[in-house]
Write a protein that holds these residues in place. Structure first.
Motif, PDB file in Angstrom:
ATOM      1  N   GLU A 187      61.793   2.766  -4.302  1.00  9.46           N
ATOM      2  CA  GLU A 187      62.807   3.678  -4.827  1.00  9.46           C
ATOM      3  C   GLU A 187      62.296   5.109  -4.938  1.00  9.46           C
ATOM      4  N   THR A 188      60.979   5.280  -5.114  1.00 12.77           N
ATOM      5  CA  THR A 188      60.430   6.622  -5.334  1.00 12.77           C
ATOM      6  C   THR A 188      59.666   7.177  -4.146  1.00 12.77           C
ATOM      7  N   VAL A 189      59.448   6.369  -3.114  1.00 16.02           N
ATOM      8  CA  VAL A 189      58.553   6.762  -2.034  1.00 16.02           C
ATOM      9  C   VAL A 189      59.000   8.047  -1.341  1.00 16.02           C
ATOM     10  N   GLU A 190      60.314   8.268  -1.233  1.00 15.85           N
ATOM     11  CA  GLU A 190      60.804   9.471  -0.545  1.00 15.85           C
ATOM     12  C   GLU A 190      60.757  10.705  -1.433  1.00 15.85           C
ATOM     13  N   THR A 191      60.443  10.541  -2.714  1.00 18.29           N
ATOM     14  CA  THR A 191      60.416  11.694  -3.628  1.00 18.29           C
ATOM     15  C   THR A 191      59.005  12.222  -3.846  1.00 18.29           C
ATOM     16  N   MET A 192      58.006  11.619  -3.215  1.00 20.40           N
ATOM     17  CA  MET A 192      56.627  12.014  -3.453  1.00 20.40           C
ATOM     18  C   MET A 192      56.335  13.411  -2.888  1.00 20.40           C
ATOM     19  N   VAL A 193      55.648  14.211  -3.687  1.00 18.34           N
ATOM     20  CA  VAL A 193      55.175  15.523  -3.242  1.00 18.34           C
ATOM     21  C   VAL A 193      53.749  15.692  -3.731  1.00 18.34           C
ATOM     22  N   PRO A 194      52.939  16.512  -3.048  1.00 13.72           N
ATOM     23  CA  PRO A 194      51.576  16.736  -3.513  1.00 13.72           C
ATOM     24  C   PRO A 194      51.556  17.207  -4.972  1.00 13.72           C
ATOM     25  N   GLY A 195      50.641  16.640  -5.719  1.00 14.16           N
ATOM     26  CA  GLY A 195      50.521  16.985  -7.126  1.00 14.16           C
ATOM     27  C   GLY A 195      51.059  15.927  -8.057  1.00 14.16           C
ATOM     28  N   CYS A 196      51.916  15.027  -7.541  1.00 13.56           N
ATOM     29  CA  CYS A 196      52.470  13.969  -8.383  1.00 13.56           C
ATOM     30  C   CYS A 196      51.351  13.030  -8.845  1.00 13.56           C
ATOM     31  N   LEU A 197      51.400  12.675 -10.096  1.00 14.91           N
ATOM     32  CA  LEU A 197      50.534  11.631 -10.614  1.00 14.91           C
ATOM     33  C   LEU A 197      51.312  10.332 -10.521  1.00 14.91           C
ATOM     34  N   VAL A 198      50.804   9.367  -9.761  1.00 17.34           N
ATOM     35  CA  VAL A 198      51.561   8.149  -9.485  1.00 17.34           C
ATOM     36  C   VAL A 198      50.748   6.919  -9.860  1.00 17.34           C
ATOM     37  N   THR A 266      45.688  -2.384  -8.716  1.00 21.30           N
ATOM     38  CA  THR A 266      46.605  -1.557  -9.482  1.00 21.30           C
ATOM     39  C   THR A 266      45.838  -0.353 -10.007  1.00 21.30           C
ATOM     40  N   GLY A 267      46.534   0.768 -10.191  1.00 22.24           N
ATOM     41  CA  GLY A 267      45.826   1.941 -10.674  1.00 22.24           C
ATOM     42  C   GLY A 267      46.709   3.161 -10.725  1.00 22.24           C
ATOM     43  N   ILE A 268      46.051   4.310 -10.758  1.00 25.67           N
ATOM     44  CA  ILE A 268      46.754   5.594 -10.875  1.00 25.67           C
ATOM     45  C   ILE A 268      45.996   6.615 -10.039  1.00 25.67           C
ATOM     46  N   GLY A 269      46.740   7.564  -9.439  1.00 25.45           N
ATOM     47  CA  GLY A 269      46.104   8.575  -8.602  1.00 25.45           C
ATOM     48  C   GLY A 269      47.029   9.762  -8.400  1.00 25.45           C
ATOM     49  N   THR A 270      46.523  10.771  -7.711  1.00 19.55           N
ATOM     50  CA  THR A 270      47.259  11.995  -7.448  1.00 19.55           C
ATOM     51  C   THR A 270      47.651  12.062  -5.984  1.00 19.55           C
ATOM     52  N   VAL A 271      48.901  12.417  -5.714  1.00 24.06           N
ATOM     53  CA  VAL A 271      49.344  12.611  -4.333  1.00 24.06           C
ATOM     54  C   VAL A 271      48.702  13.889  -3.791  1.00 24.06           C
ATOM     55  N   VAL A 272      47.993  13.776  -2.661  1.00 20.67           N
ATOM     56  CA  VAL A 272      47.330  14.941  -2.070  1.00 20.67           C
ATOM     57  C   VAL A 272      47.891  15.290  -0.697  1.00 20.67           C
ATOM     58  N   GLY A 273      48.765  14.449  -0.168  1.00 23.40           N
ATOM     59  CA  GLY A 273      49.350  14.755   1.127  1.00 23.40           C
ATOM     60  C   GLY A 273      50.518  13.843   1.441  1.00 23.40           C
TER      61      GLY A 273
END
Length: 508
Positions: A187-198, A266-273
């Protein structure tokens, strides 16, 4: 513009700046690295008004404290830092202030878009200690690192046994970590932009595993970072991680195995690209999640006093399993005894909402129905009653988002042994009519570890019903006369007596 490796800017201020900027350059949005040995960003913190008298955009009317204050600091990558220093006429004080405000507002919007994130880890395999310290809640992780003696100028691998102590201490912290992240899903994959914490959880494969021969954690560079990869809605998700912050030898080994077989992380990370076909993340923390099965087994170990607890159990074992004969009869609406031999017996567990019952209410509701639904000639039943362990499963279900599967209630069970299989459909239908607190019927499977624990080992028979007579089974031969008189007063049975030890052995 000073790069501030010294003590001009307080570490607490650096960390706030890092957090407000999402650890990214305010101009080009590049992800920044703190490097080993820096608790908070060092070379990435820059002054808008120069700290020195003759630096770019200098203003000698400001005090040193004002120059080192958060409002005068901006987070930049080395490349943008050089450009800003070399072109002070272009990058004016007003221009840089505008970059700062715009970037931090953008970062705040990304953080607000997320949901509260925490995780129940079975194993914590990776913690990027320098970067995660900039997140809300990260101080608690750093305090643990200091307490167990982690040397932050060395990788976890080089810290040896202290890393294991660190993992044991931080594991529960992640269950309540005060961080927000956007769940990465279809549901969220198309909304990802660099900087998002996911946040992420999926079956993955590792690539360029750090468990490969010849790998040296101290020589790893970002260009050669290994990664975890999985497909999501026609996109390849790649989660790179700095192997210096893998926590244990087991983490290295598991990642090596994950090159050959799917493994859930499972985890958490930052979108970089982000491209049309891929999403690249930089990991902050990841590990293997605490699954329902592991949670279940841990709870069973805690609740059972027996040392002979089976070594495996599945959550699905605890779900409602309609007996075959019940399923057949309810599908047609016709109950037939012709297909089942009259002498075929089984053990059934009648489940009740324990929060809605009074003492002895379950027995007083169930026994008349047992008498009505079984033929007297076949009636020689052993009856146990007790609380199930489902309250622990309720907690596990809700924690894993499974509240619909495990209702928030305590559950009691009346276990009836030697019950005629042919009479199961009638018993179930009658209980639904005559017992409002009745939930469901489970045919006990002695081959399932869950049923062994719940119904066969941890419940002691209290009653025996033979024909139209009730026999009370008193623990430790302690006979309470009031108990037997209470049952005689109900007039449910033709007679009520104490069971003899020899009969108990035969029915046990």
């Amino acid at each position: 513009m000073s790069d501030n490796r010294g003590n001009e800017v307080k570490e607490s201020v650096r960390r706030v700046l890092w957090r407000q900027s999402n650890g990214m350059c305010a101009i080009c949005k590049a992800e920044l690295s703190t490097g080993i040995g820096y608790r908070a960003p060092g070379p990435n913190v820059a002054h808008i008004v120069a700290l020195g008298q003759f630096g770019p955009r200098s203003d000698n009317s400001l005090s040193e404290g004002d120059k080192n204050a958060l409002a005068n600091l901006i987070l930049l990558c080395p490349n943008c830092h050089d450009k800003v220093d070399k072109s002070p006429d272009h990058f004016t004080r007003t221009t840089l202030s505008a970059y700062k405000v715009s970037h931090e507002n953008w970062a705040s919007t990304l953080r607000a878009a997320g949901q509260a994130w925490n995780a129940r880890f079975q194993t914590v395999d990776f913690v990027n200690l320098p970067r995660i310290l900039a997140l809300p809640g990260g101080e608690a992780i750093w305090e643990v690192a200091k307490d167990v003696g982690i040397d932050d100028e060395r990788s976890f691998f080089e810290n040896g046994a202290r890393s294991g102590l660190f993992v044991a201490r931080v594991q529960p912290i992640f269950e309540t970590l005060n961080t927000r992240a956007i769940p990465l899903n279809a549901e969220t994959v198309e909304t990802m932009v660099p900087g998002c914490l996911v946040s992420f959880e999926a079956n993955m494969r590792s690539s360029s595993s750090p468990g490969s021969a010849g790998f040296s954690p101290s020589k790893a560079g970002r260009a050669t970072y290994p990664s975890l990869r999985f497909a999501l809605d026609r996109k390849l998700v790649s989660i790179r991680f700095d192997p210096r912050w893998l926590t244990t030898n087991t983490a290295f080994a598991d990642l090596s195995m994950a090159e050959e077989e799917d493994t859930v992380y499972t985890g958490i990370g930052t979108v970089v690209g982000v491209t049309d076909g891929s999403i690249r993340l930089s990991a902050l923390v990841f590990g293997k999640p605490m699954t329902d099965e592991v949670t279940l087994f841990d709870n069973l170990l805690l609740e059972s006093h027996s040392k002979n607890v089976p070594r495996s159990a599945r959550v699905d074992d605890f779900a409602f399993r309609p007996p075959k004969w019940l399923a057949d009869s309810t599908s047609t609406g016709i109950i037939s005894f012709n297909e089942v031999p009259e002498d075929q017996k089984t053990t059934v567990a009648l489940r009740f909402n324990e929060d809605a019952v009074l003492p002895d209410q379950i027995e007083r509701m169930s026994f008349p129905t047992l008498l009505r639904t079984t033929r007297e000639i076949n009636r020689n039943l052993s009856v146990s009653i007790g609380s199930e362990l489902l309250f622990t499963l309720n907690q596990a279900g809700i924690r894993r988002g499974r509240a619909d599967r495990y209702p928030s209630m305590n559950v009691a069970a009346l276990v009836v042994s030697d019950f005629p299989v042919a009479d199961i459909p009638i018993l179930h239908a009658a209980m639904r009519i005559h017992a409002p607190i009745y939930l469901e019927l489970v045919e006990v499977d002695p081959t399932l570890p869950s049923d062994q624990i719940l119904y066969l080992r941890n419940m002691t028979p209290r009653y025996r019903i033979a024909g139209s007579r009730l026999f009370l089974i008193s623990p430790s031969h302690h006979r309470d006369d009031e108990w037997i008189e209470e049952w005689r007063a109900t007039k449910i049975f033709n007679s009520v007596d104490w069971d003899e030890p020899s009969n108990q052995e035969e029915t046990g």
